[in-house]
Design a protein around this motif. Structure first.
Motif, short mmCIF file in Angstrom:
data_model
loop_
_atom_site.label_atom_id
_atom_site.label_comp_id
_atom_site.label_asym_id
_atom_site.label_seq_id
_atom_site.Cartn_x
_atom_site.Cartn_y
_atom_site.Cartn_z
N UNK A 227 -7.60 4.54 -17.05
CA UNK A 227 -9.32 4.51 -16.88
C UNK A 227 -9.45 4.86 -18.48
N UNK B 178 0.46 -0.65 -0.20
CA UNK B 178 -0.18 0.68 -0.17
C UNK B 178 0.41 2.08 -0.65
N UNK C 131 -9.09 -0.37 3.18
CA UNK C 131 -7.99 -0.32 2.93
C UNK C 131 -8.61 1.19 4.46
N UNK D 274 -4.37 7.75 -13.37
CA UNK D 274 -5.11 6.25 -12.78
C UNK D 274 -6.09 6.83 -13.59
N UNK E 246 2.43 -2.29 4.15
CA UNK E 246 0.71 -3.36 3.30
C UNK E 246 1.48 -3.85 1.56
N UNK F 172 -7.25 -5.10 -1.47
CA UNK F 172 -7.82 -3.47 -1.39
C UNK F 172 -6.19 -3.22 -2.55
N UNK F 173 -6.31 -2.31 -3.07
CA UNK F 173 -5.03 -1.70 -3.21
C UNK F 173 -5.79 -0.29 -3.30
N UNK F 174 -4.48 0.94 -3.21
CA UNK F 174 -4.83 2.14 -3.68
C UNK F 174 -4.89 2.67 -4.86
N UNK F 175 -4.30 2.32 -5.80
CA UNK F 175 -4.64 2.66 -6.79
C UNK F 175 -5.38 1.73 -7.94
N UNK F 176 -6.38 1.36 -8.01
CA UNK F 176 -7.31 -0.18 -8.95
C UNK F 176 -7.47 0.70 -10.03
N UNK F 177 -6.27 0.86 -10.99
CA UNK F 177 -6.44 1.45 -12.44
C UNK F 177 -7.11 0.67 -13.15
N UNK G 26 1.06 -5.02 -6.51
CA UNK G 26 2.13 -4.36 -5.73
C UNK G 26 1.67 -5.23 -4.17
N UNK G 27 0.43 -5.22 -4.03
CA UNK G 27 0.55 -5.13 -2.35
C UNK G 27 1.23 -6.80 -1.89
N UNK H 34 -13.52 1.11 -6.99
CA UNK H 34 -12.83 2.03 -6.23
C UNK H 34 -12.53 2.93 -4.42
#
Lengths: 405, 270
Positions: free
Chosen positions: A183, A301, B72, A179, A299, B53-58, B104-105, B65
């Motif tokens: 970035x 995640x 979450x 990730x 969900x 929300x997503x765990x991996x907001x690139x 993805x969600x 983040x």
């Protein structure tokens, strides 16, 4: 098996069946499209291929041997086991095969700076190595948890002149490092080359990394032909993102007689919530630029992967593996932390080779299967990396076991 | 006429730019987040972007983040985000809501079910960061068929060759990401934004909203003179991060929103 064109992918959109693609932010789209064009041009350019061959031979030390593991074979009492010795490459793993290819491409494209993510640190070391050799500044993103358990590799990268950026987000492992590298790339679009270490990410990375690694399988074919006069009966490699596995498998995908087995990291077991087996314990989704199998909750995640080996500690897998799994060309199994450790010790004692913990997963599967197979069965295991980096992990594990006993 | 078209048409008649505010759904918790959402229109938000929300907001910087993680941890899910919109629509039928996030969600939820439910609860548009036009068939096409706008991000790296492809299926408005980077990072100069908008206008008649790095009423006012919309996200989200209580988070976000709205409204377009 009727289908015989498993090597055809990906298509123009970077898809292997329904897997792969280019799921990236718009800022990066022009960059990945440009990279795909440049890579296509490079691989058709004899001068580029000649340069690549030169560095593979004189810098990496290829071809590395296909070694008959005689004592392990005797110990198992079945199949004849061969090791493809990728751990003898410069820097001690298969990772450098890909890094040499990509750094040559980066130079060709006029890029001034390399970035990479790393898990166990082997890809970071290989990237730092080629960055030093080609005079490019280099930033390595590495999860804070991984920095803790792979200190030897962190020091190697520093010696080679790389800047290491610890990533504390998430679980501080490989996915978080990726990730953060993305970035960086989205911020430094003009001069930076992102050197992805495995067969994942947006197209063209999965195909490009596979191509640079496919020398593993090509050499294996020639070497086994010279030794035994025929094709192998089975191939076994460990799979995190899956680059050493794709490298070994790709040349043999259309040889229907060759049984191919990928070994995922089963952690504490795929029926627990502590493993890194994306195919055996995940479902399809989209992460890091590609559609593939992912560990995720209801969900959508992404959930934390777990493996004793940092290099397999990733909640996804390369899209071509997802495809080969769906079409059932490759069988994907899993090996637990404990099974991998047992195979690690067996290989040390019987063959005088200290394998990486990642590689130990493939060895564990070989040790499980070989006794059930006839003596004329030819099995090739990808010895993807050496275990020097894992001393600390193995030491603490042994100490913990002694305490329990 | 869609709510987004309606809103941009009204503002055009007023001769001003839209204040587009971003918050992450469920940050710092469901109830406080819903309170913020419901309070935004009165505080001057013309269009609301609601982050899924997503765990991996690139593509996001640290502020968003952390917002994602807070949401979450407080138990936010995509189903709850849709529920928030449903509750918002009980007493607001005019402010457009655009859901923003990663694919993805939605993929996991099921595209068909997601599009149907999003339409039913009153979602007006979608911004999906990691779905470029190359993957239109996945979500953009079914969403637009259901009457939900699909808003594209255009960036400094989207050159003239690529721009038509990106804009081809855009609807609602066009989002111009004014810096190559993650959300909340540095800001672009007005000269850069001005020439970028000029370039975009050669390719589209849609309203253009500019985002990334806009934090203060002054910055918002400067951009509002150039574009049909000004997007503020990280600065609002930072108010939640810095608040000691949920009540304070609600109050601080709405206070900043009012100040930004004043900036935008004071900047009549030339």
């Amino acid at each position: 098996m009727t289908q015989t064109n498993f090597r055809a992918g990906p298509d123009a959109n970077g898809l292997f069946g329904e897997f792969g693609g280019r799921y990236v932010a718009e800022t990066l789209m022009p960059l990945v499209l440009d990279l795909a064009r440049e890579y296509e041009a490079a691989k058709a350019d004899p001068a580029f291929l000649e340069q690549l061959a030169y560095f593979q031979r004189d810098y990496i030390g290829r071809p590395n041997p296909l070694y008959f593991a005689e004592r392990l074979t005797e110990h198992c009492g079945g199949a004849k086991i061969f090791f493809k010795r990728e751990e003898l490459n410069h820097t001690g793993a298969h990772k450098v095969n890909n890094c040499i290819g990509q750094v040559l491409l980066a130079k060709r494209m006029g890029k001034k700076r390399l970035i990479a993510e790393t898990g166990a640190g082997m890809h970071g070391v290989a990237t730092a190595t080629v960055a030093a050799r080609f005079g490019l500044p280099c930033v390595i993103y590495m999860g804070a948890t991984d920095i803790e358990r792979q200190q030897a590799n962190v020091f190697r990268m520093k010696l080679l002149g790389a800047e290491i950026v610890p990533v504390t987000a998430g679980t501080g492992t490989l996915k978080d490092a990726m990730n953060e590298a993305l970035r960086d790339w989205v911020t430094n679009v003009d001069d930076t080359f992102y050197l992805i270490g495995t067969v994942a990410g947006p197209h063209p990375y999965p195909a490009m990394v596979r191509d640079f690694q496919s020398i593993i399988g090509k050499e294996t074919r020639e070497q086994l032909q010279a030794k035994e006069g025929r094709l192998p009966d089975s191939l076994i490699a460990c799979v995190g993102g899956g680059s050493n596995a794709m490298g070994l498998f790709h040349d043999f995908l259309d040889d229907a007689s060759v049984q191919i087995i990928g070994v995922e990291a089963g952690g504490h077991g795929v029926d627990t919530d502590k493993h890194a087996a994306s195919l055996n314990g995940g479902v399809p989704g989209v992460l890091h630029g590609n559609r593939t199998y992912l560990l995720q909750d209801a969900d959508g995640q992404i959930t934390d992967a777990h493996s004793i080996s940092a290099g397999l500690d990733y909640p996804g897998i390369g899209p071509e593996h997802a495809y080969l799994h769906e079409v059932k060309r490759v069988e994907y199994v899993s090996i637990t932390d404990d099974e991998a450790l047992a195979a690690f010790h067996t290989t040390c004692r019987l063959e005088g080779i200290i394998p990486a913990l990642e590689t130990s997963h493939a060895l564990a599967e070989a040790i499980k299967r070989a006794p059930t197979l006839p003596k004329d069965h030819l099995m090739v295991v990808c010895l993807s990396g050496r275990g020097d980096k894992d001393m600390q992990t193995v030491m603490s594990h042994m100490a913990a076991q002694e305490k329990q006993a | 006429m869609s709510r987004l078209e309606q809103r941009f048409a009204e503002l055009k008649a007023e001769g001003r730019s839209a204040l587009v505010t971003f918050i992450t759904a469920g940050d710092p918790g469901y109830d406080a987040s819903l309170q913020i959402l419901k309070g935004l229109p009165a505080a001057g938000a013309d269009v609301i972007e609601l982050g899924m929300p997503f765990t991996d907001p690139m593509a996001d910087g640290v502020a968003i983040q952390l917002a994602t993680l807070r949401a979450l941890e407080a138990g936010q899910t995509l189903a709850k985000t849709l529920q928030m919109v449903r509750e918002f629509r009980v007493d607001n039928q005019t402010t457009p809501i655009v859901l923003m996030g990663y694919y993805n969600p939605i993929h996991r939820f099921g595209v068909e079910a997601f599009v149907a439910q999003a339409k039913a609860v009153g979602v007006d548009g979608l911004i999906i960061v990691d779905l470029p036009p190359e993957h239109d068939a996945e979500l953009a096409t079914p969403a637009q068929a259901a009457g939900i706008d699909f808003i594209r991000l255009t960036t400094p790296t989207t050159d003239d060759v690529r721009l038509p492809r990106v804009l081809e299926r855009s609807s609602g408005f066009v989002y111009y990401v004014s810096v190559a980077g993650v959300t909340g990072a540095g800001s672009a100069t007005t000269e850069h934004v001005s020439s970028a908008i000029e370039r975009l206008r050669r390719h589209t008649d849609l309203p253009i909203s500019v985002g990334f790095g806009i934090r203060t009423p002054e910055q918002a006012a400067a951009i509002a003179k150039l574009s049909e919309g000004v997007v503020v996200g990280s600065a609002l989200v930072d108010k939640i991060a810095n608040a000691k209580t949920a009540e304070q988070a609600v109050g601080d976000v709405l206070e900043l929103c009012s100040a930004l709205a004043q900036g935008v409204r004071g900047a009549r377009k030339a």
